[in-house]
Design a protein around this motif. Structure first.
Motif, short mmCIF file in Angstrom:
data_model
loop_
_atom_site.label_atom_id
_atom_site.label_comp_id
_atom_site.label_asym_id
_atom_site.label_seq_id
_atom_site.Cartn_x
_atom_site.Cartn_y
_atom_site.Cartn_z
N SER A 138 0.82 -1.22 0.00
CA SER A 138 0.00 0.00 0.00
C SER A 138 0.85 1.26 0.00
CB SER A 138 -0.94 0.01 1.21
OG SER A 138 -1.84 -1.07 1.16
N TYR A 251 -6.33 -0.17 7.38
CA TYR A 251 -7.38 0.08 6.37
C TYR A 251 -7.21 1.51 5.86
CZ TYR A 251 -11.94 0.78 4.20
OH TYR A 251 -12.94 1.06 3.30
N ASN A 253 -7.91 4.45 2.22
CA ASN A 253 -8.43 4.81 0.90
C ASN A 253 -7.47 5.76 0.22
OD1 ASN A 253 -12.08 4.90 0.77
ND2 ASN A 253 -10.74 3.36 1.65
N LYS A 267 -9.69 5.60 -7.48
CA LYS A 267 -9.94 5.30 -6.08
C LYS A 267 -9.43 3.90 -5.79
CE LYS A 267 -13.52 4.97 -2.50
NZ LYS A 267 -14.96 5.07 -2.18
N VAL A 269 -9.19 0.98 -2.34
CA VAL A 269 -9.44 0.62 -0.95
C VAL A 269 -8.39 -0.41 -0.55
CG1 VAL A 269 -11.08 -0.37 0.68
CG2 VAL A 269 -11.90 1.07 -1.19
N ASN A 270 -7.58 -0.09 0.45
CA ASN A 270 -6.46 -0.93 0.85
C ASN A 270 -6.72 -1.56 2.22
OD1 ASN A 270 -5.08 0.03 -1.45
ND2 ASN A 270 -4.30 1.78 -0.31
N SER A 292 -5.60 -4.64 -2.31
CA SER A 292 -5.99 -3.30 -2.76
C SER A 292 -7.00 -3.47 -3.89
CB SER A 292 -4.79 -2.50 -3.24
OG SER A 292 -5.18 -1.21 -3.70
N LYS A 295 -11.14 1.17 -7.85
CA LYS A 295 -12.51 1.48 -8.27
C LYS A 295 -12.51 2.67 -9.21
CE LYS A 295 -14.56 -0.30 -4.01
NZ LYS A 295 -15.54 -0.08 -2.92
#
Length: 354
Positions: A138, A251, A253, A267, A269-270, A292, A295
């Motif tokens: 990430s 967590y 973004n 976008k 999300v990790n 990850s 989107k």
């Protein structure tokens, strides 16, 4: 049951993955420590791009000098030498300066420095970047303060001005780096900032959070993927580090800040989680999940950028020498929209450090 002093000493020695540097000078308020590492390693996979010699050596120093009562100047430098190249191939060696910064520290007011340093987003990502070979996906070097970065001014304050034990805060500014050539998209950035906060208690429990907001360059916005004037990254993490147990989860973004081939995901999300246990004989098994999900990717919709389960172990002979092995169970589908490798990967290595 109360443990013996010998057991406690072994735990303190083996539970940490870092070691102290070698002190080479300490006199009249001036101190210089040397640190280094030689990692002889190999990555194995059916995918030829992941079947490589991963050996390297690092050398660095940390220095400080007393300037007055509670007033200290300091600096740090670290360089990496690739060991997987032939003699005479220095022009394309991949050798690099990892860190290089200097600054001032004044008592309870904290420290401020400038140079090439870690971005504050990595303050949080580091809690799960603990795997034997892989992990840390990430965060990326020279990508919007999520890894090592150039031209950053960083202010740090530990224990919140001496008022709250374990509460650390930091602010950071990075100037524009408008690079050219093959790295113009991947490693450029506009002006921006980041902040981080963390608290760790005596019990070993900790929480942390970070936010970064930086401008993007014209070249980045002309790339195939990722549009927007700004790049953002926020993340939060929790950990437990006590009684030979290490547990952590992260967590976060990103917006226009997670690299993919051809640019950045609009976008992402990790999520990362890791569990480790330090046996007193030196064995430290590790189990982790790292993912990850991109989107709003142009013409792709949603797609996994990375997704795998890791199983591995360290074995520490002492604080200076260890071996490691790790197997990455790749969970990406063979027909993933981004055309990424879906093969499993193995990492093996021997590490000497001081």
């Amino acid at each position: 049951m109360k443990r013996s002093s010998l057991v406690l000493a072994l735990t303190a020695l083996l539970a940490s993955t870092s070691v102290g540097a070698a002190e080479i000078y300490n006199s009249s308020g001036n101190k210089l420590d040397l640190n280094g590492r030689i990692n002889a390693g190999r990555v194995l996979s059916n995918d030829d791009s992941n079947n490589v010699d991963a050996s390297y050596a690092r050398l660095g120093f940390k220095g400080e000098t007393v300037l007055g009562e509670s007033f200290t100047g300091y600096g740090q430098w670290q360089y990496q030498f690739q060991l997987n190249k032939s003699e005479g191939s220095d022009a394309v060696s991949g050798d690099k300066t990892r860190l290089g910064f200097a600054g001032l520290k004044y008592g309870k007011w904290g420290s401020i420095d400038y140079g090439r340093n870690y971005g504050l987003v990595y303050d949080v990502l580091a809690w799960t970047d603990m795997l034997p070979k892989f992990g840390g996906d990430s965060g990326n070097t020279d990508v919007f303060l999520s890894g090592r970065a150039t031209g950053v001014a960083t202010w740090r304050n530990n224990n919140f001005f001496g008022l709250v034990k374990g509460l650390n805060i930091a602010l950071q500014y990075e100037g524009k780096n408008d690079r050219t050539g093959d790295v113009a998209v991947r490693r450029s950035n506009g002006d921006g900032y980041a902040t981080s906060v963390s608290w760790t208690g005596d019990s070993g429990f900790g929480v942390s959070g970070t936010y970064a907001n930086l401008g993007r360059t014209e070249t980045q916005n002309r790339a195939s993927y990722g549009k927007g004037e700004r790049a953002e990254h926020w993340a939060t993490a929790v950990k437990y580090d006590a009684d030979q147990i290490y547990l952590a989860a992260m967590y976060g973004n990103t917006h226009n800040a997670t690299p993919i081939s051809g640019g950045f995901a609009n976008k992402a999300v990790n999520f990362e989680a890791v569990a480790q246990y330090q046996f007193l004989n030196g064995l430290r098994p590790s189990l982790a999940y790292v993912s990850s999900r991109g989107k709003d990717i142009e013409n792709k919709g949603e797609a996994d950028i990375f997704k795998y389960i890791s199983a591995g172990t360290y074995y520490y002979f002492n604080k200076n020498f260890m071996v490691y092995a790790e197997y990455k169970f790749n969970l990406l589908k063979k027909t993933n929209p981004l055309g990424l490798s879906s093969d499993d990967v193995t990492g093996l290595g021997v590490n000497y450090q001081f």
